[in-house]
Design an enzyme around this catalytic site. Sequence first.
Site, PDB file in Angstrom:
ATOM      1  N   LEU A  38       0.818  -1.217   0.000  1.00 57.69           N
ATOM      2  CA  LEU A  38       0.000   0.000   0.000  1.00 57.69           C
ATOM      3  C   LEU A  38       0.852   1.267   0.000  1.00 57.69           C
ATOM      4  O   LEU A  38       1.936   1.309   0.581  1.00 57.69           O
ATOM      5  CB  LEU A  38      -0.933  -0.009   1.211  1.00 57.69           C
ATOM      6  N   HIS A  39       0.342   2.286  -0.689  1.00 57.90           N
ATOM      7  CA  HIS A  39       1.004   3.585  -0.767  1.00 57.90           C
ATOM      8  C   HIS A  39      -0.030   4.672  -0.514  1.00 57.90           C
ATOM      9  O   HIS A  39      -1.200   4.383  -0.193  1.00 57.90           O
ATOM     10  CB  HIS A  39       1.702   3.762  -2.124  1.00 57.90           C
ATOM     11  N   HIS A  48      -3.518   4.369  -2.005  1.00 57.73           N
ATOM     12  CA  HIS A  48      -4.440   3.500  -1.271  1.00 57.73           C
ATOM     13  C   HIS A  48      -4.951   4.210  -0.013  1.00 57.73           C
ATOM     14  O   HIS A  48      -6.128   4.093   0.345  1.00 57.73           O
ATOM     15  CB  HIS A  48      -3.748   2.200  -0.869  1.00 57.73           C
ATOM     16  N   ASP A  51      -6.994   3.189 -12.207  1.00 58.45           N
ATOM     17  CA  ASP A  51      -7.321   2.054 -13.076  1.00 58.45           C
ATOM     18  C   ASP A  51      -8.672   2.350 -13.733  1.00 58.45           C
ATOM     19  O   ASP A  51      -9.684   1.729 -13.409  1.00 58.45           O
ATOM     20  CB  ASP A  51      -7.354   0.763 -12.248  1.00 58.45           C
TER      21      ASP A  51
HETATM   22  P1  AMP Z   1      -4.125  -2.330  -6.307  1.00 59.86           P
HETATM   23  O1  AMP Z   1      -3.751  -2.731  -4.929  1.00 59.86           O
HETATM   24  O2  AMP Z   1      -3.008  -1.701  -7.062  1.00 59.86           O
HETATM   25  O3  AMP Z   1      -4.848  -3.407  -7.050  1.00 59.86           O
HETATM   26  O4  AMP Z   1      -5.157  -1.152  -6.146  1.00 59.86           O
HETATM   27  C1  AMP Z   1      -6.201  -1.183  -5.213  1.00 59.86           C
HETATM   28  C2  AMP Z   1      -7.065   0.011  -5.453  1.00 59.86           C
HETATM   29  O5  AMP Z   1      -6.285   1.195  -5.304  1.00 59.86           O
HETATM   30  C3  AMP Z   1      -7.668   0.075  -6.870  1.00 59.86           C
HETATM   31  O6  AMP Z   1      -9.002   0.544  -6.790  1.00 59.86           O
HETATM   32  C4  AMP Z   1      -6.773   1.066  -7.572  1.00 59.86           C
HETATM   33  O7  AMP Z   1      -7.408   1.736  -8.634  1.00 59.86           O
HETATM   34  C5  AMP Z   1      -6.440   2.010  -6.441  1.00 59.86           C
HETATM   35  N1  AMP Z   1      -5.201   2.751  -6.693  1.00 59.86           N
HETATM   36  C6  AMP Z   1      -3.981   2.238  -6.980  1.00 59.86           C
HETATM   37  N2  AMP Z   1      -3.086   3.246  -7.186  1.00 59.86           N
HETATM   38  C7  AMP Z   1      -3.766   4.405  -7.030  1.00 59.86           C
HETATM   39  C8  AMP Z   1      -3.411   5.791  -7.124  1.00 59.86           C
HETATM   40  N3  AMP Z   1      -2.182   6.186  -7.435  1.00 59.86           N
HETATM   41  N4  AMP Z   1      -4.370   6.710  -6.898  1.00 59.86           N
HETATM   42  C9  AMP Z   1      -5.658   6.320  -6.590  1.00 59.86           C
HETATM   43  N5  AMP Z   1      -6.051   5.038  -6.489  1.00 59.86           N
HETATM   44  C10 AMP Z   1      -5.117   4.088  -6.705  1.00 59.86           C
END
Ligand code: AMP
Length: 288
Positions: free
Chosen positions: A32-33, A36, A158
């Site tokens: 997570l960043h 998230h 996304d």
């Molecule tokens: P992931 O863990 O990368 O599958 O992402 C989990 C959720 O976080 C998804 O709904 C992504 O679209 C969202 N997400 C990932 N990176 C970002 C970002 N930089 N800004 C906003 N939402 C994000």
Amino acid sequence: MQVLRTPDDLRRAGLGPASPRAGVLIPTMGALHEGHAALIRLGAAAARERRDPLGAVVTIFVNPTQFNERSDYDRYPRTEEHDLALCRDAGASTVFVPGLETVYPAGNTPATPPLPAVGTDPGLEDAHRPGHFAGVCQVVLRLFNLLNPAAAVFGEKDWQQLQVIRAMALREAPQIEILPAPTVRDADGLAMSSRNRFLGPSERAAALGIPHALGEACRASTPPEAETAMRRVLSAAGVTPEYAVVRDGETLGPVRDGRPARSLIAARIGTVRLIDNAPWTALRRITG
Ligand code: AMP
């Protein structure tokens, strides 16, 4: 903040199909960043507004069925301790960290819901990552069934996934409200991603061509001009895109008059595949 791992844990905590529909779900794959964290804060605020008794419910699960390459799945960062601290700081009330056997129980593999047209027709992520959206919809629907949330938050980062999930949820789980969250970027403009850590310094410099290209697209007055401008900026940064297009923001088909449009880019930089997007409106040239 409670950390739950099994269906029994869920039941005991009053989550799931045996309990009233509640909670604002934030599905993630961990690592997570700050992007998230923003989703979790948005989910927690939405839960407060709705007087939802369960608050923000984060899930952390690296879903094997949405990866196209085994190597990408294997090296996907797993940073649970860091993730739980971030969830707590961002205001999550529950984190669900299921094992593979909970999401995909042996002999009871959940069916893949039929994909909406927006997940099969545009010729973008659907074409470059065959099977990816099927895996995403499968896991999201499985999480919806396990947790029974009232709403769920997905990032605009996304964008195509957001449109696919909106269409899928409308058909399969219309009671669950889908809440979009804006893209969070680093100070230099690069959209935050769990995979950015794999970029070396020169690759990161090249990756900045992506947000620059999205910005340049907004200086064009037609979609074809915008696409040419994006390819020019990417090429100057040494990036060959898989696609750099302007599309209808909802159907992801050709741009239609009077409807919101979106510029969308995917590119591989070294071993890292990056995607990004931005709203696109034709620049109106002032004449006379
Ligand atoms: P992931 O863990 O990368 O599958 O992402 C989990 C959720 O976080 C998804 O709904 C992504 O679209 C969202 N997400 C990932 N990176 C970002 C970002 N930089 N800004 C906003 N939402 C994000």
